[in-house]
Write an enzyme that holds these catalytic residues in place. Structure first.
Site, PDB file in Angstrom:
ATOM      1  CE1 TYR A 156      -4.106   1.739   0.863  1.00 47.21           C
ATOM      2  CE2 TYR A 156      -2.325   3.852   2.701  1.00 47.21           C
ATOM      3  CZ  TYR A 156      -3.941   3.066   1.502  1.00 47.21           C
ATOM      4  OH  TYR A 156      -4.696   4.512   1.840  1.00 47.21           O
ATOM      5  CB  ALA A 158       4.850   0.011  -2.770  1.00 46.38           C
ATOM      6  CB  ILE A 189      -9.968   9.544   6.662  1.00 45.06           C
ATOM      7  CG1 ILE A 189      -8.944  10.618   5.964  1.00 45.06           C
ATOM      8  CG2 ILE A 189     -11.271   9.947   6.880  1.00 45.06           C
ATOM      9  CD1 ILE A 189      -8.749  11.660   7.405  1.00 45.06           C
TER      10      ILE A 189
END
Ligand code: NAP
Length: 248
Positions: A156, A158, A189
């Site tokens: 993720y 990368a 979030i």
């Protein structure tokens, strides 16, 4: 008067979470909005119907962001239906978190294809129409972990770091054509993506966030409104962190 009156936006992954908040905010600010989803047809169509009540045109498209040909077809369909695309938000993304020792080739490929290749796919098919239209705003959804790295998220992180390099390159290539390209790097979030976090991991993150809370999808969407609008006409090639001061 809305900040996006008369503009057309295409948002990927608009059926849930941050993407749905962006689609809503854009419509509230007067934009006509096309958005995609992968499998949440019911949610996506309900959102489109809700937005039409605001007096804008809104349409949901099932389209796999990681698929090059699907992106080509989507761009054609949206241009036919809406006439132009002024704002492209490459938001669709997934996680397949695991430590490197357990990470398989499929974990790596799925995340890179969905998060990073997707951004190439639609930018590629909309850049010419934007040039013809003498301008546009491309907003790519990165993450603070693309800058900081994160244990258990090598794939993720990368993909999100790649998005930043892509964003800066497109800003340099397309600046003279009045096409702006920026990235947003959200922190943590509240969406389905973070809902699945282990309670202990969540507590750990919270302790490190100076603002002491997770962010809201609408708080990311508001930055997209700014970047899509004429309030940011000299802003390009930048990464804006929306993270409660977690990454400073
Ligand atoms: P989410 O709640 O899981 O929603 C993901 C959205 O992307 C959904 O609309 C989903 O569609 C769509 N999607 C996933 N794969 C797709 C594909 N192959 N083709 C088309 N659409 C696809 O995620 P989120 O938290 O809102 O995250 C949105 C973006 O912000 C992602 O790029 C994520 O990496 C980034 N981000 C999120 C956070 C956070 O804390 N939440 C932090 C940093 C960055 P379906 O509904 O059909 O599945």
């Amino acid at each position: 008067m809305g900040l996006l009156d008369g503009k057309v936006a295409l948002v990927t992954g608009g059926s849930r979470g941050i993407g749905a908040a962006i689609v809503r905010r854009f419509a509230e600010q007067g934009a006509n909005v096309a958005f995609t989803y992968r499998s949440s047809a019911e949610q996506a169509n309900a959102l489109a119907a809700e937005l039409e009540q605001l007096g804008v045109t809104a349409k949901a498209y099932q389209s796999d962001a990681s698929d090059y040909e699907a992106a080509e077809n989507l761009a054609k369909e949206v241009l036919e239906a809406f006439g132009q695309v002024d704002i492209l938000v490459n938001n669709a993304g997934i996680t397949k978190d695991t430590l490197m020792l357990r990470m398989t080739e499929a974990h790596w490929d799925d995340v890179i294809q969905t998060n990073l290749k997707s951004i190439f796919n639609l930018t590629k098919h909309l850049i010419r129409p934007m040039m013809k239209n003498r301008g546009g705003s491309i907003i790519n959804m990165s993450s603070i972990v693309g800058m900081t790295g994160n244990a258990g998220q090598a794939n993720y992180a990368a993909s999100k770091a790649g998005i930043i390099g892509f964003t800066k390159s497109i800003a340099k290539e397309m600046g003279s054509r009045n096409i702006r390209c920026n990235a947003i790097a959200p922190g943590f979030i509240e969406t389905d993506m973070t809902e699945s976090l282990d309670e202990k991991v969540r507590e750990g993150y919270l302790q490190n966030i100076p603002m002491n809370r997770l962010g809201k999808a609408e708080e990311v969407a508001d930055v997209c409104v700014f970047l899509g609008s004429d309030l940011s006409t000299y802003l390009s090639g930048q990464v804006i962190s929306v993270c409660g001061a977690l990454n400073t």
